[in-house]
Design an enzyme around this catalytic site. Structure first.
Site, PDB file in Angstrom:
ATOM      1  N   HIS A  93       9.797  17.483 -15.335  1.00  0.00           N
ATOM      2  CA  HIS A  93      10.193  16.120 -15.722  1.00  0.00           C
ATOM      3  C   HIS A  93       9.029  15.183 -15.381  1.00  0.00           C
ATOM      4  CE1 HIS A  93      12.483  12.331 -15.211  1.00  0.00           C
ATOM      5  NE2 HIS A  93      13.484  12.897 -15.857  1.00  0.00           N
ATOM      6  N   ASP A 150      12.328  20.335  -6.977  1.00  0.00           N
ATOM      7  CA  ASP A 150      13.070  19.289  -7.680  1.00  0.00           C
ATOM      8  C   ASP A 150      14.405  19.911  -8.086  1.00  0.00           C
ATOM      9  OD1 ASP A 150      14.247  17.784  -9.672  1.00  0.00           O
ATOM     10  OD2 ASP A 150      12.379  17.323 -10.712  1.00  0.00           O
ATOM     11  N   GLN A 200      18.442  19.234 -11.509  1.00  0.00           N
ATOM     12  CA  GLN A 200      19.297  19.957 -12.464  1.00  0.00           C
ATOM     13  C   GLN A 200      19.905  21.215 -11.866  1.00  0.00           C
ATOM     14  OE1 GLN A 200      20.271  18.723 -15.241  1.00  0.00           O
ATOM     15  NE2 GLN A 200      18.781  17.085 -15.544  1.00  0.00           N
ATOM     16  N   LYS A 235      23.769  12.762 -11.136  1.00  0.00           N
ATOM     17  CA  LYS A 235      23.882  13.919 -12.023  1.00  0.00           C
ATOM     18  C   LYS A 235      24.885  14.935 -11.483  1.00  0.00           C
ATOM     19  CE  LYS A 235      19.307  13.388 -14.000  1.00  0.00           C
ATOM     20  NZ  LYS A 235      17.917  13.840 -14.058  1.00  0.00           N
ATOM     21  N   CYS A 264      12.175  13.026 -21.128  1.00  0.00           N
ATOM     22  CA  CYS A 264      11.209  12.766 -20.051  1.00  0.00           C
ATOM     23  C   CYS A 264      10.371  13.996 -19.752  1.00  0.00           C
ATOM     24  CB  CYS A 264      11.887  12.295 -18.765  1.00  0.00           C
ATOM     25  SG  CYS A 264      12.734  10.744 -18.939  1.00  0.00           S
TER      26      CYS A 264
HETATM   27  C1  LIG Z   1      16.774  13.451 -13.891  1.00  0.00           C
HETATM   28  C2  LIG Z   1      15.669  14.255 -13.342  1.00  0.00           C
HETATM   29  C3  LIG Z   1      14.699  13.675 -12.516  1.00  0.00           C
HETATM   30  C4  LIG Z   1      14.707  12.216 -12.178  1.00  0.00           C
HETATM   31  O1  LIG Z   1      15.900  11.840 -11.586  1.00  0.00           O
HETATM   32  P1  LIG Z   1      16.279  10.281 -11.423  1.00  0.00           P
HETATM   33  O2  LIG Z   1      17.722  10.315 -11.106  1.00  0.00           O
HETATM   34  O3  LIG Z   1      15.976   9.614 -12.724  1.00  0.00           O
HETATM   35  O4  LIG Z   1      15.434   9.767 -10.310  1.00  0.00           O
HETATM   36  C5  LIG Z   1      13.724  14.493 -12.021  1.00  0.00           C
HETATM   37  N1  LIG Z   1      13.665  15.798 -12.316  1.00  0.00           N
HETATM   38  C6  LIG Z   1      14.576  16.393 -13.107  1.00  0.00           C
HETATM   39  C7  LIG Z   1      14.482  17.854 -13.371  1.00  0.00           C
HETATM   40  C8  LIG Z   1      15.603  15.628 -13.660  1.00  0.00           C
HETATM   41  O5  LIG Z   1      16.499  16.203 -14.448  1.00  0.00           O
END
Ligand SMILES: *Cc1c(COP(=O)(O)O)cnc(C)c1O
Length: 406
Positions: free
Chosen positions: A121, A199, A202, A225, A364
């Site tokens: 992302h 990260d 997801q 999320k 993104c």
């Molecule tokens: C949504 C997302 C982000 C960013 O998250 P925010 O809630 O916008 O700060 C970073 N990495 C991944 C894989 C995402 O899906």
């Protein structure tokens, strides 16, 4: 798992009509809907014990502090962190990653290396580019195959004492591909002293997370999320690693003693939580964790995999449709295009008319789109409240879009 209709009844928004149709919400990878218990927790806090935390001696302030620290413990257990003070409240994944990138400014030297992957992302790309600009460090990107699988063999050659950080998502938001983070972390440990940031934006909504077993140094995710409020999230950091980092933001809450000559900082976690936090949101994120635990994170993930398999089987029957990362192991996300027909957003617009919310565009993750030579994809993404009937409605919608756009 409880009956799906019982679960759906906990989400008031699912009763909404969109363009005269029953809402089908399949944009969960962008943000999930919130169960009543999360909404009530927000309201309950503001209505009954709104006060600033860690400051007042008065009763309301103590109630607010206890509730927020209780939420921190829930999050600690949620990811199996060793200590609750290794859980830092942030406003989301983006802030968590930026906190680490900012702190590394004082640690990295020219020609040090940071490794990310092709499947990231933007929020796991841009902070490192900025860090490289500040320090003269270099960014290396693990390539991927046509199937969306990372070619991690390169790590054998790339990892060295120059490698300071490896930052990878556990699940790609654009394709839903599950990355081999355990293998990656093993390689990193065997060949370098680099820190590893995962990260988990997801993965936290779909998988049981155990940061100790995973042996990562940092783990970041967003509350919104995974059934929590917007503007919430956490950054987990190993105690020994966090203790080597300078603070990100300066301000109230994060100091031990402040004079004009010199300020000393508070201990963990407060050193990294300057200013009044999102008290209501953090408490409600704790309620979202309770909600997930009650259903069982494993049950949630299994339900979503069944939906994904079902959707994939149906979608593959539609002629001229390409799923990206079709053969890779995936979670929660299905990303596709109708070949030769219009652009993804046209499909999204037609589905919206039918009351179906999907995401279209680059998600993104523009480098991935560039790799496939496309502007974007149509992405459907699942949550615990989605049903097989909803998948049938999307499939019908896609067929309709195909006819209209042909
Ligand atoms: C949504 C997302 C982000 C960013 O998250 P925010 O809630 O916008 O700060 C970073 N990495 C991944 C894989 C995402 O899906």
């Amino acid at each position: 798992m409880q009956d799906i209709q019982t679960i759906r009844s906990l989400f008031p928004i699912l009763q909404e009509k969109v363009n005269g149709q029953n809402l089908v919400y399949l944009d969960n990878a962008a943000t999930s809907q919130k169960p009543l218990v999360v909404l009530e927790t927000l309201q309950h806090y503001y209505q009954h014990f709104n006060a600033n935390v860690h400051r007042g001696i008065h009763t309301l302030s103590q109630l607010a502090t206890d509730a927020m620290e209780d939420a921190r413990k829930k999050l600690q257990r949620f990811i199996n962190a060793k200590h609750d003070y290794e859980v830092l409240f942030t406003k989301g994944t983006t802030e968590g990653i930026n906190l680490v990138a900012y702190a590394l400014t004082d640690i990295l030297c020219k020609d040090d290396e940071i490794i990310i992957s092709y499947l990231e992302h933007h929020s796991n790309i841009v902070p490192w580019q900025l860090l490289c600009q500040r320090t003269g460090a270099k960014l290396r990107v693990i390539p991927m195959t046509e199937e969306g699988v990372l070619q991690i063999d390169v790590l054998g050659e790339w990892l060295s004492e120059k490698t300071k950080l490896v930052s990878i998502n556990q699940v790609s938001n654009a394709l839903g591909v599950i990355n081999p983070i355990n293998e990656i972390i093993k390689k990193v440990r065997a060949q370098s002293n680099a820190w590893v940031l995962i990260d988990g934006a997801q993965s936290a909504p779909h998988f049981e997370i155990d940061v100790q077993a995973m042996d990562c140094d940092f783990f970041a995710f967003s509350g919104h999320k995974m059934y929590g409020p917007t503007g919430t999230g956490i950054l987990y950091g190993k105690e020994a690693v966090l203790n080597q980092l300078n603070p990100f933001h300066g301000g109230g809450e994060m100091i031990d003693r402040c004079t004009f000559e010199k300020t000393t900082y508070a201990g963990l976690p407060f050193r990294f939580e300057a200013g009044t936090p999102n008290i209501a949101g953090n408490i409600a994120l704790g309620a979202a964790v309770d909600f997930m635990n009650e259903i069982g994170v494993r049950n949630i993930g299994q339900h979503e995999s069944k939906l994904l398999d079902y959707a994939q089987r149906q979608i593959l029957e539609i002629e001229g449709l390409r799923i990206y990362g079709e053969k890779a192991a995936r979670a929660g996300v299905l990303s596709f295009n109708l070949e030769g027909i219009g652009i993804a957003s046209d499909v999204g617009m037609i589905l919206d008319k039918l009351g179906i919310a999907v995401r279209t565009g680059h998600h993104c993750a523009q480098p991935i789109m560039e790799y496939f030579g496309i502007a974007g994809t149509v992405r459907i993404s699942f949550a615990v409240y989605n049903t097989f009937e909803e998948i049938d409605r999307v499939i019908e919608g896609i067929r309709k879009a195909q006819k209209m756009l042909r």
